[in-house]
Design a protein around this motif. Structure first.
Motif, short mmCIF file in Angstrom:
data_model
loop_
_atom_site.label_atom_id
_atom_site.label_comp_id
_atom_site.label_asym_id
_atom_site.label_seq_id
_atom_site.Cartn_x
_atom_site.Cartn_y
_atom_site.Cartn_z
N UNK A 1 -41.17 25.77 43.28
CA UNK A 1 -41.21 25.99 44.73
C UNK A 1 -39.83 26.26 45.30
N UNK A 2 -38.83 25.53 44.81
CA UNK A 2 -37.46 25.74 45.28
C UNK A 2 -36.94 27.11 44.83
N UNK A 3 -37.24 27.47 43.59
CA UNK A 3 -36.80 28.78 43.08
C UNK A 3 -37.48 29.92 43.85
N UNK B 1 -30.03 24.63 45.50
CA UNK B 1 -29.21 24.79 44.30
C UNK B 1 -28.96 23.45 43.62
N UNK B 2 -28.97 22.38 44.38
CA UNK B 2 -28.81 21.04 43.82
C UNK B 2 -30.13 20.52 43.26
N UNK B 3 -31.21 20.72 43.99
CA UNK B 3 -32.51 20.15 43.59
C UNK B 3 -33.07 20.79 42.32
N UNK B 4 -32.82 22.09 42.12
CA UNK B 4 -33.40 22.76 40.95
C UNK B 4 -32.89 22.18 39.63
N UNK C 1 -33.03 14.94 48.82
CA UNK C 1 -32.31 16.22 48.95
C UNK C 1 -33.04 17.14 49.94
N UNK C 2 -34.37 17.19 49.82
CA UNK C 2 -35.11 18.09 50.71
C UNK C 2 -35.25 17.54 52.12
N UNK C 3 -35.12 16.24 52.30
CA UNK C 3 -35.05 15.71 53.67
C UNK C 3 -33.75 16.15 54.33
N UNK C 4 -32.67 16.14 53.56
CA UNK C 4 -31.39 16.66 54.08
C UNK C 4 -31.54 18.15 54.40
N UNK C 5 -32.20 18.89 53.50
CA UNK C 5 -32.42 20.32 53.72
C UNK C 5 -33.24 20.55 54.99
N UNK C 6 -34.23 19.71 55.22
CA UNK C 6 -35.04 19.83 56.45
C UNK C 6 -34.16 19.58 57.68
#
Length: 166
Positions: A17-19, A48-51, A75-80
């Motif tokens: 999903x991230x890719x 780039x960090x989560x993958x 990481x994705x909460x920070x991204x949000x």
């Protein structure tokens, strides 16, 4: 039909999903010509960090995979949060960075190419949404995608896997 993903499969699903999200951003940039602003580029960093975290976590023992999924959720909460901030800047709710301009374009071969490139380059402001779909800019879509990936990772980590489908 219901499908149950184990922790490894859930981690790999998040990586996929991230890719796909980063791939979509790169298509907008390199195929459709949307030059990303500074905040757009910053929003890519959590992906780039989560993958790699997800890839490594997928091949570790399950307790470490769970920990990796919790880390990915964070990481994705920070991204949000980054997506929400950028959306707020676009809507005028927050002040954007004072140095927010476009990303670097392709390198010029010589001075003539460079001067031509300067004439054709438009500086991208963080305060203007370059594209909207259903009222949301790319930053808004990043917010929703990031929340979805965070929720998926957290649910998989909490339940030691995740049911997909009905």
């Amino acid at each position: 039909m219901s499908l149950r993903l184990n922790l490894r499969q859930a981690a790999l699903t998040v990586v996929l999903g991230a890719a796909a999200t980063i791939g979509g951003a790169l298509v907008f940039e390199h195929v459709f010509g949307y030059v990303p602003c500074k905040l757009c580029l910053i929003q890519r960093n959590p992906y780039y960090l989560a993958m790699p975290v997800g890839l490594v976590a997928a091949f570790l023992p399950s307790r470490w995979t769970r920990l990796g999924l919790w880390l990915i959720a964070l990481i994705f909460l920070v991204s949000a949060g980054l997506g929400a901030y950028h959306s707020g800047v676009e809507w005028g709710f927050f002040a954007g960075p004072s140095d927010c301009g476009g990303g670097a374009g392709a390198g010029a071969g010589n001075v003539g190419d460079f001067l031509s490139q300067l004439q054709n380059t438009r500086v991208v402001s963080c305060t203007e949404a370059a594209w909207r779909f259903l009222g949301l800019s790319l930053a808004g879509w990043n917010l929703l995608i990031s929340l979805g990936l965070a929720a998926f990772a957290a649910k998989a980590a909490a339940d030691k896997g995740i049911a997909v489908g009905r």
